[in-house]
Every structure is written in structure tokens, then in C-alpha cells.
Motif scaffolding. Sequence first.
Motif, short mmCIF file in Angstrom:
data_model
loop_
_atom_site.label_atom_id
_atom_site.label_comp_id
_atom_site.label_asym_id
_atom_site.label_seq_id
_atom_site.Cartn_x
_atom_site.Cartn_y
_atom_site.Cartn_z
N LEU A 79 -52.14 -36.68 124.37
CA LEU A 79 -52.13 -35.48 125.21
C LEU A 79 -50.72 -34.96 125.40
N HIS A 80 -49.77 -35.89 125.62
CA HIS A 80 -48.41 -35.46 125.92
C HIS A 80 -47.75 -34.82 124.71
N PHE A 81 -47.99 -35.40 123.53
CA PHE A 81 -47.35 -34.91 122.31
C PHE A 81 -48.24 -33.90 121.58
N MET A 82 -49.42 -33.64 122.09
CA MET A 82 -50.39 -32.75 121.44
C MET A 82 -50.64 -33.18 120.00
N ASP A 83 -50.54 -34.48 119.73
CA ASP A 83 -50.77 -34.99 118.38
C ASP A 83 -52.00 -35.89 118.43
N TYR A 84 -53.12 -35.37 117.97
CA TYR A 84 -54.37 -36.12 118.09
C TYR A 84 -54.65 -36.95 116.85
N SER A 86 -46.43 -38.12 116.83
CA SER A 86 -45.34 -37.25 116.37
C SER A 86 -45.19 -36.12 117.36
N PHE A 87 -43.95 -35.79 117.72
CA PHE A 87 -43.76 -34.61 118.56
C PHE A 87 -42.91 -33.56 117.85
N ASN A 88 -42.95 -33.57 116.52
CA ASN A 88 -42.31 -32.50 115.76
C ASN A 88 -43.39 -31.82 114.92
N HIS A 89 -44.17 -30.95 115.52
CA HIS A 89 -45.16 -30.22 114.74
C HIS A 89 -45.39 -28.84 115.35
N LEU A 90 -46.04 -27.98 114.57
CA LEU A 90 -46.14 -26.57 114.92
C LEU A 90 -46.77 -26.33 116.29
N LEU A 91 -47.85 -27.09 116.57
CA LEU A 91 -48.58 -26.87 117.82
C LEU A 91 -47.67 -27.08 119.02
N ILE A 92 -46.92 -28.19 119.00
CA ILE A 92 -46.10 -28.47 120.19
C ILE A 92 -44.84 -27.60 120.18
N SER A 105 -44.93 -24.43 119.41
CA SER A 105 -45.40 -23.20 120.09
C SER A 105 -45.54 -23.46 121.58
N ALA A 106 -46.15 -24.59 121.93
CA ALA A 106 -46.34 -24.88 123.35
C ALA A 106 -44.98 -25.02 124.04
N GLY A 107 -44.01 -25.63 123.35
CA GLY A 107 -42.69 -25.79 123.93
C GLY A 107 -42.02 -24.45 124.19
N LEU A 108 -42.21 -23.54 123.24
CA LEU A 108 -41.64 -22.21 123.39
C LEU A 108 -42.29 -21.48 124.57
N PHE A 109 -43.62 -21.57 124.64
CA PHE A 109 -44.32 -20.95 125.76
C PHE A 109 -43.87 -21.56 127.08
N ALA A 110 -43.74 -22.89 127.09
CA ALA A 110 -43.36 -23.56 128.34
C ALA A 110 -41.98 -23.13 128.77
N LEU A 111 -41.11 -22.93 127.79
CA LEU A 111 -39.75 -22.48 128.09
C LEU A 111 -39.79 -21.10 128.75
N TRP A 112 -40.55 -20.19 128.14
CA TRP A 112 -40.67 -18.85 128.71
C TRP A 112 -41.30 -18.90 130.09
N PHE A 113 -42.30 -19.75 130.20
CA PHE A 113 -43.06 -19.88 131.45
C PHE A 113 -42.13 -20.33 132.57
N SER A 114 -41.36 -21.40 132.34
CA SER A 114 -40.56 -21.92 133.43
C SER A 114 -39.34 -21.03 133.68
N LEU A 115 -38.79 -20.43 132.62
CA LEU A 115 -37.63 -19.57 132.84
C LEU A 115 -38.01 -18.29 133.57
N SER A 116 -39.18 -17.70 133.22
CA SER A 116 -39.59 -16.50 133.95
C SER A 116 -39.86 -16.86 135.41
N GLY A 117 -40.43 -18.07 135.63
CA GLY A 117 -40.62 -18.54 137.00
C GLY A 117 -39.30 -18.68 137.71
N LEU A 118 -38.31 -19.20 137.00
CA LEU A 118 -36.98 -19.39 137.61
C LEU A 118 -36.39 -18.03 138.01
N ILE A 119 -36.53 -17.05 137.10
CA ILE A 119 -35.98 -15.73 137.40
C ILE A 119 -36.66 -15.14 138.64
#
Lengths: 546, 243
Positions: free
Chosen positions: A183-188, A193-199, A201-215
Motif C-alpha cells: 500500500l505504501h509503495f503502491m507496488d502490488y 519497489s518505489f521507483n515506478h510510474l504509478l507512485i 504520479s502520486a508523488g507529484l500529485f501529493a507534492l502539489w496537494f501539500s504545497l497548495s495546502g501550505l500556500i
Amino acid sequence: MMRFMQWLHRWVSLILIIQVLLWIISAAVFSLMGHHGMSGHQYMRHVHPPILEKTAPVWPLENVRKSYPDADSIVLRSVLGQPQYQIKQEDNWVYLNARDGHIWQTDTELATRLAEASYNGPGEVTDVTAITSTDEVIDWQGNGFRVDFADDLNTRVYVDADSGQIIEHRNTLWVIADWAFRLHFMDYSGERSFNHLLIWSAGLFALWFSLSGLILLLRNIAQGDFNPRRKPTWLEQLQRDQQPIASSCGGGGTCGLCKVTFTGDQIPAITPAERSMLSAAEVQGGLRLACQHRVRPQDEVELANADVATHQLTLVNKRDLTPSLTELTFTAERAIDYAAGQFMQFKIPHKEAALTRHYSMATKPGSNQLVFTVRHMPAPTADLPPGVGSTFLCQLQPGDQVEAIGPFGDFVLSSQPQRKQVFIGGGAGIAPLRALIQAELDASQPRDCVFFYGARNSNELCYTGEFSVAEAVDYTPVLSEPAAGDNWTGPVGFVHTVAEQWLATQDVQTLDVYVCGPPPMLKATMAMLAKAGVPRDNIRFDDFGI
Amino acid sequence: MTQVTRSSRWRVWHRWLSLIFGIQMVLWSISGAYMVFFDLDYIHGDHLVQEITQPVPANIQVAPVDEVLAAYPHTQSLTLETLWLNGQQQAVYKLDGHQGEMLLNATTLTTVQLDEAAIEALAKRYYALPDPQISSVVYLTENPPTELNPALLPIWQVNFDDFGNTSLYLSETTGEMLVKRHTFWRGFDIFWMIHIMDYEDRVDIESWWLQAFIIGTFILMITGAVLLVYTISFKRKPQGGAV
């Protein structure tokens, strides 16, 4: 900019919220279990290899060198007292029995002994299975054994037959941790592995999510929202002073209900929320949203309707109009100056809190009595409660009192002298429409009125006599499901389709249209009016129910 | 005609919780993104080093195993391989046992001592990138840098003057390269520290404050989810009529 941040924060979070919750839950699993708890090594014993002198090889090292001249390294060690050569060639390992130079063999019995030697738990071996791969050791393949122990953790030990080495210990706690890793690595796949396309994308979204929240958080800090001694907004101030002001979003600037008029010299600049919620004319006229501006000493603020006040209403009469509509007549202790089409906000006691419900006056103003039509909201299903507001009001007995604030609302008659007045309604929408029609008929020069009213069957029609006898009103009741005994000869169908046919014969520019009814009917009617080309400015509606 | 006033209460909770836990949420997503975006093999520095052992030439005579074991009876495992020494590949025995790790000349069974020049020469062979430039070779006996497990002391640290400020750590007894570090590993380590909130040893994932932040962030997310339901299901006024 900030509205974009709000939009971004909201939509990204909708996509991401599930994964963020999974990250948090799996992180909690990691933190509660700890490195050791997740390892599967609870019953693993550290094996001290015996010293080689006691098991000195019979097969000489020279012979191994001759057989494997390309060996990068040759290791001699002991496996449970049996000497073993490990020969590394490039990326390949070969294992020899150092007693006779033959390829190393691990049988079931040796595998069991190896597993037992590596195990210090309370269980006994229950099962030994030959395997060539397992989901529990994803990067291992070859010849091996799974040795099961009967203990509280269901320990199983994996043994590699080619080398006689323990591959891994696995148990129930390890499986739980493994799922947390998936669940944590989104690798089923189980590879952790935590170096794959799905995570990514999720990492990028999470970055935007938390940074927009911070702003947004920084904006709140800059606005002083966290300062306990900050000046309140006008909305908070007016609510605190028990002034009648409406709001449904609670100060987020998204409902547009808390309009006030600033009259002083220094009218505050409009905020992005106001730019989207207020018309240019309203902004010009000094209208602002009370939630958007802090109280300043130089401000002068007027409520949109200065006549609004809190009233104690006393029930004097109650009668059923139809099986689902009840007419309630109240008297107020002082006169309420309202316009036809406006509503009162009732305070409904419910558990510890007070809910508010809006009901429109069902008669023209001028009498000292207020008439409302209340639709019973029966329980939608057996396990859901019936409507709180309607249940409370319908249970009132003559003499009972209830508190209401008002009047509110801009669902009032237009002042265009030449236009035909068209009323389209259904269900409890009868109340404001009836008040509007009564007020129109009361005018010195009443305009022509056309009234389409939709009901399920003739039992659900009300005030029919009143509208039929009025000469200036062209009244068309429409039934959607006439009952067998109705002997209905009038139009059948949805009220908006009947109104549509009539509209086709009219010059839509010369009409004022008033719409009130249940949400589906309102929505269908608004769409129909748009299609028929009725100018938006000529339409007024009351979206009761929302 | 329900008036939603609960939404403002959730909004207040969401704001205050974000003030306390939101910063860590930002740090989690930044550190998580770093760890996710850099390939783990790259972080490990697998591209920096190469295998250096080669087959022992057939013409080299090595002492028989019995002789080694007679000289060092507490040996638990024994390895025959080559090691780059004095500008050439030499056959050596590596012993591991109760006496600790040892390195012997495989022919004469004399112990091999690795000096700074030998370590430097070995490090250059381990180094896989072109044109190795060594900036310093340090023999570490105490106060290891945070990037090194103290249990590995004493150890040789060989620092390279390259893009990633590579450091290779070589065993003082066997010359084996045990640890490799470079800038992106060090960045990963710092982000890992931030991720698990163990600012001392960077290993403890069971601290009470980490658990408190996990719970707090969980509640923050729940309040956010509730606000999401309020705001996204908020019905717009029907936009009817021709313009």
C-alpha cells in the motif's frame, strides 16, 4: 490565484485522498510494528558456523581450481558440519560437497535440520514442501524447500537446496507488513519497489496537494485567521449580534448569501470570491459579502433588508390542504412587513442544536396573520427519519409558539408594467406563487397572469377554487399520474412540458416568469425556459429545498 | 432548506490541524517525492563501482587448506581470491573466524598489511567512472561520519573529487569495499530522516512523536475529506434561461 489554489487543493485531494489515507494507515502499521516486528525474524536464531578444522575437507582445493579455472573466488565453509565449496564465476555460484567434490545436494532431511538450526521459536516442524519459487521471496527462484513450523506466528523457513542456505524466515506479522509495504509503495507485485510510474504520479500529485495546502495556510496566517484577538469578519460580527444574516458555507465565500451594503466613504475593495459571486451592478452599489471583510471602525454596514427581525409566531389554525400539504396560520406579536414571495427562516429545535428551515408566506401581505404550507416529508425508507422541520411544524398545536427570522428573499414581483406574469410551480411551490398571484390581483392595474401548477393527481391539487374564479388568472392544473377516479379531462404530463407548448405561442420577450417547485421540476423548467428563449433576466425562481 | 453551519466548524478544525500537522505533511511529500523519483540503484551508488576480483592464475601455487587451518584453527570460513597489491593481482586467503578477519598471502601464508598506498590503489580499481581523482584517504578509528555505521570502524575512507563527492569505505584488514556514499545517497539519508522523524540516528520508526503526527495527520485528512463532501456536493443554483 488563491481561488485557483483552492480549486487545485480541492480536486487534487479528491483524487488523492484515498492514497493519502492508505499512506497514513500503512505508516501507522510500520511505526507500530517497528523494523524487527516487520522482519519475519522473530524466531530466527543467529547461526555460528562451526570451525572448519573439525570438518576439514577431503576433496583438495587444488582439484576445485582445476575444475573451475575461471572462478573469481572460492569459499570454503561448513554447513551443519558438512564442508562446502562455494565457487563464484561471473554472476553465477556453484556449490560442491567438499568431502567428495560432487555437486551439493540438500534433501528433505537436511533442509529440515537447516531450518531447525535457524529457528529458536516454540514450534515443531509440521510440513516440508519442495518448491521452485514462492510469492513470499520474490527475487528467489531455484530448487528449495518450505519448512513450516507450528507456532503462534505460523513461521515458515525457506531453504535453498543448491547452496544449503536459509533464504528467509516468513510469518503472519511479515505478511501484514508486506501488505503495508504494498500500500505504501503502491507496488502490488510484492517487489517493494518505489521507483515506478504509478507512485511517481502520486508523488507529484501529493507534492502539489501539500504545497497548495501550505500556500492556503500561509494565506490564512497572513489574514490573521489564527490570531485569537483578530477582528471578526462582518459575518461573524453580525451573527454575534444576533442580526439576521444568511450564510450556508460558513464563511468560505462560496454561497454568496451574506450580502450586505457598505455605505461609508471607504468601501472595501472586492475580493476574488466577490468577483465571482456578485454582479457588477451589485459591486457598484456597494454590496459586499460580509464574510470577506473584517470589521473596521470606519465601516458603515447595512443589512440587505433592514426589516428583517426575529419574531415569535403563535399557531392559530392548522388544516390539511391535501394528503401531503398542511396549511399553518400564525399570528405575530408585531406586524411583519414582507413582500409577496418572501420567506421566513424557522428555528426548529432538534436534539441539542437548532436547525433552520425556510418557508414562504402563502398569502399576500397586509393581514396580521402569516400563512404557510408545509409539505410532510415522510421517511424515505423505514430506517431513515422523516423530515425534521416538517414533522416539528405539523405537530404544533394551536397556541404553540415558534421562533422565526425574516422576511428574506428576492423572489418578488417584477415592476415591468406591460409584461404578462407567468407562474410555473409544483408541490409546496404553491405557497410563494399564491402570494405573488394574490398580490398581483390586488394591484390597481393587475397584469395578465398565467399559472401552470403540477400535481400527481387531483387529490394533490389545492386552492383550486381560488384560482379558477379569478378572472385575471389563466389557471392550468397539470396532473402527472391522474388516479382512476379523477375523471380528469385537463392536461396530463409534466407541468414544464405543458407550459412549453403554451410558450411556443407567445412572444417570450414580453413575459415575466416565476418558477418554484421541487428540485427536479425546477431544473427541468429552467432548462425548458432556456430552450424556449426566455431572457434570463425575466426569470425569477425560488429553489426551496436547497 | 437546510442551512449548513457545520461546514464552518470542520473548516476551523481543518485549519488548526493543518497549522500543527500540515508542515510535516509537506515535509513527508517532499521527502517522499525525492525518494521515489531517484532510482534506488542510483542512490545506492551501484553505478560508481565495479567488481575487481579475477580468477587466480592456474600457475600460482597456493598453500593447501590443511596448512591454513593448522596455522589458524579457529577459522570458520576461508576464501581464495585475488587482490590488487603492489601493482599486480596476488592470490590471497581471506579468513573469517574467532580470530576475526585476516588476509594472508596464499602462497607463503604470511599476513598481508594494507597501507594507504595499497588502499588508494584498490579504491581506484573499485571506482567505475572514468578518470578517478582521489582527494583524500583517511584512516577512521573514531567519530565516524553519520553516513557510516560505527560498527564498521576502524575503516579506510577514500574520497573522490567528482560530481557526487563519492566516498568509498574499504576494510582495513581485507581491503574489501564495504560502503559507498555520494551526494544523492546523503540527500536520500536526510530525506529519510525527515520522513521517519528520527533526527538522531535515522533508524527509529517507533517514536511516540512520529505516531502522534500519523494520528494527527489522519484526523486532518478526515476533516479535509468531510470538507470535500460539503464543497464538491454543494449544489449550484440552476443556470436557466437564455442570456
